[in-house]
Design an enzyme around this catalytic site. Structure first.
Site, PDB file in Angstrom:
ATOM      1  N   ARG A   1      42.498  40.523  35.996  1.00 46.48           N
ATOM      2  CA  ARG A   1      43.806  41.204  35.978  1.00 46.48           C
ATOM      3  C   ARG A   1      43.862  42.299  37.063  1.00 46.48           C
ATOM      4  O   ARG A   1      44.506  42.141  38.091  1.00 46.48           O
ATOM      5  CB  ARG A   1      44.069  41.770  34.569  1.00 46.48           C
ATOM      6  CG  ARG A   1      45.517  42.158  34.325  1.00 46.48           C
ATOM      7  CD  ARG A   1      45.922  43.516  34.867  1.00 46.48           C
ATOM      8  NE  ARG A   1      45.098  44.586  34.350  1.00 46.48           N
ATOM      9  CZ  ARG A   1      45.121  45.827  34.832  1.00 46.48           C
ATOM     10  NH1 ARG A   1      45.914  46.127  35.845  1.00 46.48           N
ATOM     11  NH2 ARG A   1      44.330  46.757  34.339  1.00 46.48           N
ATOM     12  N   ASP A   2      43.154  43.399  36.840  1.00 46.92           N
ATOM     13  CA  ASP A   2      43.204  44.525  37.781  1.00 46.92           C
ATOM     14  C   ASP A   2      42.686  44.105  39.155  1.00 46.92           C
ATOM     15  O   ASP A   2      43.206  44.532  40.191  1.00 46.92           O
ATOM     16  CB  ASP A   2      42.357  45.668  37.198  1.00 46.92           C
ATOM     17  CG  ASP A   2      42.441  46.951  37.999  1.00 46.92           C
ATOM     18  OD1 ASP A   2      43.238  47.029  38.935  1.00 46.92           O
ATOM     19  OD2 ASP A   2      41.676  47.879  37.678  1.00 46.92           O
TER      20      ASP A   2
ATOM     21  N   HIS B   1      37.141  54.128  33.485  1.00 45.43           N
ATOM     22  CA  HIS B   1      37.560  53.116  34.465  1.00 45.43           C
ATOM     23  C   HIS B   1      37.450  53.763  35.846  1.00 45.43           C
ATOM     24  O   HIS B   1      38.375  54.396  36.334  1.00 45.43           O
ATOM     25  CB  HIS B   1      39.005  52.715  34.142  1.00 45.43           C
ATOM     26  CG  HIS B   1      39.561  51.616  34.985  1.00 45.43           C
ATOM     27  ND1 HIS B   1      39.912  50.382  34.473  1.00 45.43           N
ATOM     28  CD2 HIS B   1      39.853  51.551  36.310  1.00 45.43           C
ATOM     29  CE1 HIS B   1      40.397  49.621  35.441  1.00 45.43           C
ATOM     30  NE2 HIS B   1      40.368  50.308  36.559  1.00 45.43           N
TER      31      HIS B   1
ATOM     32  N   HIS C   1      36.702  53.975  39.957  1.00 46.41           N
ATOM     33  CA  HIS C   1      36.812  53.272  41.231  1.00 46.41           C
ATOM     34  C   HIS C   1      35.747  53.832  42.173  1.00 46.41           C
ATOM     35  O   HIS C   1      35.449  55.028  42.152  1.00 46.41           O
ATOM     36  CB  HIS C   1      38.212  53.445  41.820  1.00 46.41           C
ATOM     37  CG  HIS C   1      39.246  52.607  41.126  1.00 46.41           C
ATOM     38  ND1 HIS C   1      40.541  52.519  41.532  1.00 46.41           N
ATOM     39  CD2 HIS C   1      39.148  51.800  40.047  1.00 46.41           C
ATOM     40  CE1 HIS C   1      41.210  51.696  40.743  1.00 46.41           C
ATOM     41  NE2 HIS C   1      40.389  51.248  39.816  1.00 46.41           N
TER      42      HIS C   1
ATOM     43  N   CYS D   1      41.579  49.373  46.669  1.00 48.83           N
ATOM     44  CA  CYS D   1      42.306  50.523  46.140  1.00 48.83           C
ATOM     45  C   CYS D   1      43.596  50.666  46.927  1.00 48.83           C
ATOM     46  O   CYS D   1      43.582  51.145  48.060  1.00 48.83           O
ATOM     47  CB  CYS D   1      41.477  51.795  46.258  1.00 48.83           C
ATOM     48  SG  CYS D   1      42.359  53.210  45.594  1.00 48.83           S
TER      49      CYS D   1
ATOM     50  N   ASN E   1      37.771  48.999  42.341  1.00 51.35           N
ATOM     51  CA  ASN E   1      37.091  48.930  41.053  1.00 51.35           C
ATOM     52  C   ASN E   1      35.571  48.902  41.186  1.00 51.35           C
ATOM     53  O   ASN E   1      35.019  48.214  42.045  1.00 51.35           O
ATOM     54  CB  ASN E   1      37.510  47.641  40.337  1.00 51.35           C
ATOM     55  CG  ASN E   1      38.947  47.690  39.861  1.00 51.35           C
ATOM     56  OD1 ASN E   1      39.349  48.641  39.203  1.00 51.35           O
ATOM     57  ND2 ASN E   1      39.716  46.667  40.203  1.00 51.35           N
TER      58      ASN E   1
END
Ligand code: MG
Length: 321
Positions: free
Chosen positions: A29-30, A222, A224, A255, A264
């Protein structure tokens, strides 16, 4: 033993860490949402199957946003229908509003997430709402889902800094998480959307959450890796009581706010560290890295994950010698 089993870490435990960590895999997804390539639905379904087979307990599958907003995920209904589910694995989806919830429920989804902002500027940019107005968007979604006993994760973006507003106070993050909790969210994810957090900052945010009586057992981090801080931040979070960590297989998803190839935290980088610390994840690092190599081939570019690249190089050198 697969060819990618070379170069796995030895295990040396460290104090103040949980015995096990739940990895929340966001690559499908992300990750894919932030890749420029649009991946065919059957490739996504196989990617998700491979991730579950590698031992990922939670594989976030897609997002039911309007297709014109995120063309990379326009096939969400088709993807959910074609998933080859493994018993005990969760496949949550992102739902932006009630229409998205309707579509997800029609597809049989029983695990959802909403996406909020800790800052005014990102609420305006990403949700087209003010910070205060955004909660009204999620209220009905969360209430309906909870009414059907569906778990709801509340994502919170920009918890450690915002490209327009700069610093974000830990108390503001705690306020936003408390708002999501009071609304009925059962799980939370603290996003370092631009990757600027450092370990002491992470602890300050966790301390602010605890001061607001937020139970850290439902809170995920979460991170990055835009500025190379993601693993250090993860270790600080684990030492501060966090047991759920979001990451993306192969480091998928750049990003978009820092225009960097590194977004990520890569799941392989995370699992390599956790394996080395003797923290249980249930994930087979070699099978996971092989999946990311497979996916990188389909995207036509190498994985940005250090661990994936190192394991691949070891294999290639082994083959050459
Ligand atoms: Mg992310």
């Amino acid at each position: 033993m697969s060819a990618l089993d070379v170069g796995l870490p030895m295990s040396f435990p460290l104090g103040d860490l949980p015995s096990s960590v739940t990895v929340w895999e966001v690559g499908a997804r992300d990750g894919l949402q932030n890749e420029s390539a649009v991946v065919p639905v059957e490739v996504k379904a196989e990617f998700i199957s491979r991730l579950a087979a590698a031992g990922l307990p939670i594989v976030e599958a897609t997002s039911f946003v309007r297709p014109e907003w995120v063309p990379q995920l326009a096939d969400s209904a088709e993807l959910i229908a074609s998933l080859d589910r493994v018993d005990g694995v969760r496949y949550p989806v992102l739902v932006p509003n009630e229409r998205g919830l309707d579509r997800a429920l029609e597809c049989g989804v029983r695990d959802i997430a909403v996406f909020a902002s800790a800052t005014e500027a990102f609420a305006q940019a990403n949700l087209n709402r003010s910070y205060d107005e955004q909660w009204g968007m999620f209220d009905a979604v969360v209430a309906r889902a909870r009414g059907e006993s569906i778990p709801v994760r509340g994502y919170l973006s920009m918890c450690f800094g915002d490209p327009w507003e700069g610093a974000v106070s830990p108390e503001r993050v705690a306020d936003a998480v408390a708002t999501l909790r009071d609304m009925g969210c059962t799980e939370f994810s603290l996003g370092d959307t631009i990757g600027v957090a450092t370990p002491g900052h992470v602890r300050a945010v966790l301390d602010a959450l605890v001061a607001r009586d937020i139970d850290l057992s439902g809170v995920a981090v979460h991170f990055h890796d835009t500025y190379g801080q993601a693993l250090a931040n993860t270790l600080a979070a684990l030492q501060g009581g966090i047991t759920i960590v979001d990451s993306s297989a192969g480091g998928l998803g750049g990003c978009p706010y820092a225009k960097s190839a590194t977004g990520n935290l890569a799941t392989e980088d995370l699992v390599f560290m956790l394996d080395g610390l003797g923290v249980h994840t249930g994930i087979d690092l070699s099978a996971l890295a092989a999946t990311s190599v497979w996916m990188a081939e389909r995207l036509g570019r190498p994985s940005p994950s250090r661990v994936v690249r190192a394991m691949q190089q070891s294999v290639e050198q082994g083959e050459g010698s």
